[in-house]
Scaffold this motif. Sequence first.
Motif, PDB file in Angstrom:
ATOM      1  N   MET A   1       0.964  -1.290   0.140  1.00 38.18           N
ATOM      2  CA  MET A   1       0.031   0.014   0.059  1.00 38.18           C
ATOM      3  C   MET A   1       1.060   1.274  -0.134  1.00 38.18           C
ATOM      4  SD  MET A   1      -2.899   0.977   2.800  1.00 38.18           S
ATOM      5  CE  MET A   1      -3.035   2.857   3.083  1.00 38.18           C
ATOM      6  N   SER A   2       0.548   2.344  -0.657  1.00 39.80           N
ATOM      7  CA  SER A   2       1.198   3.355  -0.876  1.00 39.80           C
ATOM      8  C   SER A   2       0.982   4.285   0.490  1.00 39.80           C
ATOM      9  CB  SER A   2       0.883   4.248  -2.002  1.00 39.80           C
ATOM     10  OG  SER A   2      -0.326   4.786  -2.030  1.00 39.80           O
ATOM     11  N   SER A   3       2.000   5.238   0.726  1.00 36.07           N
ATOM     12  CA  SER A   3       1.465   6.002   1.928  1.00 36.07           C
ATOM     13  C   SER A   3       0.411   6.845   1.749  1.00 36.07           C
ATOM     14  CB  SER A   3       2.821   6.826   2.526  1.00 36.07           C
ATOM     15  OG  SER A   3       3.587   6.948   1.352  1.00 36.07           O
ATOM     16  N   PRO A   4      -0.403   7.110   2.824  1.00 34.13           N
ATOM     17  CA  PRO A   4      -1.532   7.790   2.933  1.00 34.13           C
ATOM     18  C   PRO A   4      -1.135   9.255   2.727  1.00 34.13           C
ATOM     19  CG  PRO A   4      -1.022   7.073   5.092  1.00 34.13           C
ATOM     20  CD  PRO A   4       0.042   6.635   4.188  1.00 34.13           C
ATOM     21  N   THR A   5      -2.180  10.259   1.927  1.00 34.35           N
ATOM     22  CA  THR A   5      -1.864  11.411   1.802  1.00 34.35           C
ATOM     23  C   THR A   5      -2.369  11.835   2.869  1.00 34.35           C
ATOM     24  OG1 THR A   5      -4.178  11.737   1.028  1.00 34.35           O
ATOM     25  CG2 THR A   5      -2.717  11.100  -0.727  1.00 34.35           C
ATOM     26  N   VAL A   6      -1.984  13.309   3.247  1.00 31.14           N
ATOM     27  CA  VAL A   6      -2.363  14.215   4.155  1.00 31.14           C
ATOM     28  C   VAL A   6      -3.732  14.063   4.406  1.00 31.14           C
ATOM     29  CG1 VAL A   6      -2.546  16.686   5.095  1.00 31.14           C
ATOM     30  CG2 VAL A   6      -0.308  15.559   4.012  1.00 31.14           C
ATOM     31  N   GLU A   7      -4.581  14.493   3.172  1.00 29.03           N
ATOM     32  CA  GLU A   7      -6.011  14.173   3.290  1.00 29.03           C
ATOM     33  C   GLU A   7      -6.569  13.155   3.867  1.00 29.03           C
ATOM     34  OE1 GLU A   7      -9.931  14.700   0.411  1.00 29.03           O
ATOM     35  OE2 GLU A   7      -8.130  15.783  -0.280  1.00 29.03           O
ATOM     36  N   ASP A   8      -6.003  11.774   3.517  1.00 27.16           N
ATOM     37  CA  ASP A   8      -6.624  10.632   3.842  1.00 27.16           C
ATOM     38  C   ASP A   8      -6.104  10.600   5.544  1.00 27.16           C
ATOM     39  OD1 ASP A   8      -7.335   9.777   1.382  1.00 27.16           O
ATOM     40  OD2 ASP A   8      -5.618   8.403   1.043  1.00 27.16           O
ATOM     41  N   GLN A   9      -5.001  11.168   5.786  1.00 22.79           N
ATOM     42  CA  GLN A   9      -4.701  11.068   7.207  1.00 22.79           C
ATOM     43  C   GLN A   9      -5.648  11.916   8.100  1.00 22.79           C
ATOM     44  OE1 GLN A   9      -0.626  12.301   7.320  1.00 22.79           O
ATOM     45  NE2 GLN A   9       0.104  10.414   6.664  1.00 22.79           N
ATOM     46  N   LEU A  10      -6.040  12.991   7.512  1.00 23.50           N
ATOM     47  CA  LEU A  10      -7.082  14.025   8.228  1.00 23.50           C
ATOM     48  C   LEU A  10      -8.512  13.086   8.228  1.00 23.50           C
ATOM     49  CD1 LEU A  10      -6.002  17.539   6.803  1.00 23.50           C
ATOM     50  CD2 LEU A  10      -5.891  16.529   9.229  1.00 23.50           C
ATOM     51  N   VAL A  11      -8.810  12.547   7.117  1.00 27.88           N
ATOM     52  CA  VAL A  11     -10.238  11.861   7.064  1.00 27.88           C
ATOM     53  C   VAL A  11     -10.091  10.660   8.225  1.00 27.88           C
ATOM     54  CG1 VAL A  11     -11.357  10.080   5.585  1.00 27.88           C
ATOM     55  CG2 VAL A  11     -10.495  12.462   4.605  1.00 27.88           C
ATOM     56  N   ALA A  12      -9.084  10.250   8.285  1.00 26.02           N
ATOM     57  CA  ALA A  12      -8.820   8.888   9.075  1.00 26.02           C
ATOM     58  C   ALA A  12      -8.907   9.364  10.699  1.00 26.02           C
ATOM     59  CB  ALA A  12      -7.522   7.954   9.035  1.00 26.02           C
ATOM     60  N   GLU A  13      -8.340  10.531  10.965  1.00 29.34           N
ATOM     61  CA  GLU A  13      -8.330  11.095  12.223  1.00 29.34           C
ATOM     62  C   GLU A  13      -9.826  11.490  12.637  1.00 29.34           C
ATOM     63  OE1 GLU A  13      -6.158  14.871  14.398  1.00 29.34           O
ATOM     64  OE2 GLU A  13      -4.975  13.915  12.975  1.00 29.34           O
ATOM     65  N   LEU A  14     -10.364  12.147  11.690  1.00 30.67           N
ATOM     66  CA  LEU A  14     -11.773  12.566  12.098  1.00 30.67           C
ATOM     67  C   LEU A  14     -12.841  11.378  12.307  1.00 30.67           C
ATOM     68  CD1 LEU A  14     -13.678  14.784  12.305  1.00 30.67           C
ATOM     69  CD2 LEU A  14     -13.775  14.830   9.855  1.00 30.67           C
ATOM     70  N   ALA A  15     -12.432  10.291  11.247  1.00 27.29           N
ATOM     71  CA  ALA A  15     -13.272   9.223  11.370  1.00 27.29           C
ATOM     72  C   ALA A  15     -13.122   8.587  12.799  1.00 27.29           C
ATOM     73  CB  ALA A  15     -13.101   8.189  10.119  1.00 27.29           C
ATOM     74  N   ARG A  16     -11.972   8.415  12.791  1.00 24.99           N
ATOM     75  CA  ARG A  16     -11.261   7.664  14.081  1.00 24.99           C
ATOM     76  C   ARG A  16     -11.970   8.049  15.643  1.00 24.99           C
ATOM     77  NH1 ARG A  16      -8.138   4.019  16.824  1.00 24.99           N
ATOM     78  NH2 ARG A  16      -6.491   3.515  15.353  1.00 24.99           N
ATOM     79  N   SER A  17     -12.040   9.650  15.462  1.00 23.71           N
ATOM     80  CA  SER A  17     -12.510  10.136  16.646  1.00 23.71           C
ATOM     81  C   SER A  17     -14.053  10.083  16.758  1.00 23.71           C
ATOM     82  CB  SER A  17     -12.310  11.649  16.435  1.00 23.71           C
ATOM     83  OG  SER A  17     -12.982  12.706  17.487  1.00 23.71           O
ATOM     84  N   ALA A  18     -14.661  10.128  15.512  1.00 28.26           N
ATOM     85  CA  ALA A  18     -16.145   9.735  15.547  1.00 28.26           C
ATOM     86  C   ALA A  18     -16.490   8.400  15.688  1.00 28.26           C
ATOM     87  CB  ALA A  18     -16.807  10.049  14.147  1.00 28.26           C
ATOM     88  N   VAL A  19     -15.707   7.442  15.578  1.00 29.62           N
ATOM     89  CA  VAL A  19     -15.890   5.818  15.719  1.00 29.62           C
ATOM     90  C   VAL A  19     -15.626   5.647  17.142  1.00 29.62           C
ATOM     91  CG1 VAL A  19     -14.955   3.701  15.237  1.00 29.62           C
ATOM     92  CG2 VAL A  19     -15.305   5.086  13.455  1.00 29.62           C
ATOM     93  N   SER A  20     -14.565   6.452  17.782  1.00 27.61           N
ATOM     94  CA  SER A  20     -14.480   6.250  19.378  1.00 27.61           C
ATOM     95  C   SER A  20     -15.585   6.649  20.243  1.00 27.61           C
ATOM     96  CB  SER A  20     -13.203   7.037  19.760  1.00 27.61           C
ATOM     97  OG  SER A  20     -13.266   8.424  19.810  1.00 27.61           O
ATOM     98  N   LYS A  21     -16.392   7.665  19.504  1.00 29.59           N
ATOM     99  CA  LYS A  21     -17.699   7.837  20.244  1.00 29.59           C
ATOM    100  C   LYS A  21     -18.871   6.933  19.857  1.00 29.59           C
ATOM    101  CE  LYS A  21     -15.893  12.762  20.523  1.00 29.59           C
ATOM    102  NZ  LYS A  21     -15.719  13.690  19.894  1.00 29.59           N
ATOM    103  N   ALA A  22     -18.944   6.779  18.539  1.00 27.28           N
ATOM    104  CA  ALA A  22     -20.407   6.025  18.212  1.00 27.28           C
ATOM    105  C   ALA A  22     -20.125   4.576  18.024  1.00 27.28           C
ATOM    106  CB  ALA A  22     -20.278   6.425  16.600  1.00 27.28           C
ATOM    107  N   ALA A  23     -18.891   4.067  18.315  1.00 31.80           N
ATOM    108  CA  ALA A  23     -18.828   2.489  17.828  1.00 31.80           C
ATOM    109  C   ALA A  23     -17.529   2.288  18.452  1.00 31.80           C
ATOM    110  CB  ALA A  23     -18.909   2.202  16.701  1.00 31.80           C
ATOM    111  N   PRO A  24     -17.185   2.582  19.618  1.00 38.82           N
ATOM    112  CA  PRO A  24     -15.824   2.127  20.149  1.00 38.82           C
ATOM    113  C   PRO A  24     -15.388   0.695  20.039  1.00 38.82           C
ATOM    114  CG  PRO A  24     -17.052   2.667  22.050  1.00 38.82           C
ATOM    115  CD  PRO A  24     -17.773   2.818  20.482  1.00 38.82           C
ATOM    116  N   GLU A  25     -16.441  -0.255  19.881  1.00 37.22           N
ATOM    117  CA  GLU A  25     -15.989  -1.588  19.871  1.00 37.22           C
ATOM    118  C   GLU A  25     -15.326  -1.863  18.757  1.00 37.22           C
ATOM    119  OE1 GLU A  25     -20.108  -0.895  18.051  1.00 37.22           O
ATOM    120  OE2 GLU A  25     -18.665  -0.452  19.896  1.00 37.22           O
ATOM    121  N   GLU A  26     -15.266  -1.040  17.667  1.00 39.00           N
ATOM    122  CA  GLU A  26     -14.682  -1.152  16.343  1.00 39.00           C
ATOM    123  C   GLU A  26     -13.236  -0.553  16.082  1.00 39.00           C
ATOM    124  OE1 GLU A  26     -16.769   0.332  12.903  1.00 39.00           O
ATOM    125  OE2 GLU A  26     -18.903  -0.514  13.764  1.00 39.00           O
TER     126      GLU A  26
END
Length: 164
Positions: A1-26
């Motif tokens: 896999m190629s290295s993630p773009t800055v945008e992908d990293q920001l998307v992942a960070e935002l999604a991780r924060s939301a998942v930690s609240k909405a579905a922490p089991e994931e």
Amino acid sequence: MSSPTVEDQLVAELARSAVSKAAPEELPLFRATSEVYFEDPDALAAQRSKDEMLGFGIDAGLVLLTPVALAVSREVLSFVIEQVRAQAREHGKDAIDRLVARMLRRGTEDEASAAASEPDPPDLTEEQLAEVRALALEKARQLKLAPDKAELLADSLVGSLVAA
């Protein structure tokens, strides 16, 4: 896999924060799921449009929130970037002038006091946060997320942006 773009990293960070609240089991599966998502972000919409379950090597009856959170976060991030660009166009000259002035004062003035005099970048307005929530809900519904999960995801994303 190629290295993630800055945008992908920001998307992942935002999604991780939301998942930690909405579905922490994931969270234990978050990294692996996000890697699969970023390999082909459009695959999720294609799968969901065919009413297929997500094939992430888990129970076929279980639908993960994480891929949906990543797709919704991508939409939300695009919106936020547009809002920031609009503010930069509106206030850009003043910000550049302040930055140049601060650079020129670096040798003559304490940097801490110069930084303290700088205004904080503007936060998203209540109206913009409402737009983010509406956008998140719409995208989650397009991806056929259950209404209660869609609401929780939208609220979690807005909460993550407010806390940032």
